[in-house]
Scaffold this motif. Structure first.
Motif, PDB file in Angstrom:
ATOM      1  N   PHE A  36     -46.415 -76.662  51.007  1.00 37.99           N
ATOM      2  CA  PHE A  36     -47.349 -75.539  50.937  1.00 37.99           C
ATOM      3  C   PHE A  36     -48.103 -75.562  49.620  1.00 37.99           C
ATOM      4  O   PHE A  36     -47.512 -75.497  48.545  1.00 37.99           O
ATOM      5  CB  PHE A  36     -46.603 -74.216  51.096  1.00 37.99           C
ATOM      6  CG  PHE A  36     -47.528 -73.062  51.336  1.00 37.99           C
ATOM      7  CD1 PHE A  36     -48.024 -72.824  52.604  1.00 37.99           C
ATOM      8  CD2 PHE A  36     -47.928 -72.245  50.300  1.00 37.99           C
ATOM      9  CE1 PHE A  36     -48.906 -71.772  52.839  1.00 37.99           C
ATOM     10  CE2 PHE A  36     -48.798 -71.196  50.510  1.00 37.99           C
ATOM     11  CZ  PHE A  36     -49.292 -70.960  51.790  1.00 37.99           C
ATOM     12  N   ASP A  37     -49.434 -75.665  49.704  1.00 39.62           N
ATOM     13  CA  ASP A  37     -50.298 -75.701  48.528  1.00 39.62           C
ATOM     14  C   ASP A  37     -51.363 -74.614  48.669  1.00 39.62           C
ATOM     15  O   ASP A  37     -52.383 -74.812  49.339  1.00 39.62           O
ATOM     16  CB  ASP A  37     -50.949 -77.074  48.399  1.00 39.62           C
ATOM     17  CG  ASP A  37     -51.714 -77.251  47.100  1.00 39.62           C
ATOM     18  OD1 ASP A  37     -52.275 -76.257  46.583  1.00 39.62           O
ATOM     19  OD2 ASP A  37     -51.756 -78.381  46.601  1.00 39.62           O
ATOM     20  N   PRO A  38     -51.129 -73.442  48.062  1.00 40.30           N
ATOM     21  CA  PRO A  38     -52.080 -72.339  48.215  1.00 40.30           C
ATOM     22  C   PRO A  38     -53.461 -72.660  47.656  1.00 40.30           C
ATOM     23  O   PRO A  38     -54.471 -72.222  48.208  1.00 40.30           O
ATOM     24  CB  PRO A  38     -51.429 -71.180  47.463  1.00 40.30           C
ATOM     25  CG  PRO A  38     -50.439 -71.809  46.546  1.00 40.30           C
ATOM     26  CD  PRO A  38     -50.011 -73.077  47.203  1.00 40.30           C
ATOM     27  N   GLY A  39     -53.530 -73.426  46.596  1.00 42.89           N
ATOM     28  CA  GLY A  39     -54.824 -73.793  46.015  1.00 42.89           C
ATOM     29  C   GLY A  39     -55.691 -74.571  46.982  1.00 42.89           C
ATOM     30  O   GLY A  39     -56.886 -74.307  47.106  1.00 42.89           O
ATOM     31  N   ASN A  40     -55.095 -75.527  47.695  1.00 35.89           N
ATOM     32  CA  ASN A  40     -55.853 -76.297  48.682  1.00 35.89           C
ATOM     33  C   ASN A  40     -56.407 -75.402  49.778  1.00 35.89           C
ATOM     34  O   ASN A  40     -57.534 -75.581  50.233  1.00 35.89           O
ATOM     35  CB  ASN A  40     -54.979 -77.372  49.317  1.00 35.89           C
ATOM     36  CG  ASN A  40     -54.808 -78.592  48.455  1.00 35.89           C
ATOM     37  OD1 ASN A  40     -55.442 -78.738  47.428  1.00 35.89           O
ATOM     38  ND2 ASN A  40     -53.912 -79.462  48.852  1.00 35.89           N
TER      39      ASN A  40
END
Length: 74
Positions: A36-40
């Motif tokens: 999980f990468d919120p920035g992406n």
């Protein structure tokens, strides 16, 4: 991959949480997890908070960074 103690993870970002969940659910159980990468997600115009609500049971790793979508700068 389970035989060697590894699990493939798809990183969030270009697709919505809904689309990634649809893929995970189409595979045999426990075939794939989520990095999980919120920035992406933010950079690609998706809601990180909506995605985590959907994907939380599948998250095996988090790449914590933030992002700001600035359409003026591309």
């Amino acid at each position: 991959s389970h035989r060697v103690g590894a699990t493939l993870c798809a990183e969030t970002g270009t697709e919505s949480g809904v689309d990634l969940l649809r893929l995970i659910e189409a595979l045999p159980p426990a075939s794939m997890g989520v990095n999980f990468d919120p920035g992406n997600l933010i950079i690609n115009g998706h809601s990180a908070s909506d995605a985590i609500r959907l994907l939380a049971p599948h998250v095996l790793h988090m790449h914590v960074k933030d992002g700001v979508r600035d359409a003026a700068q591309g």
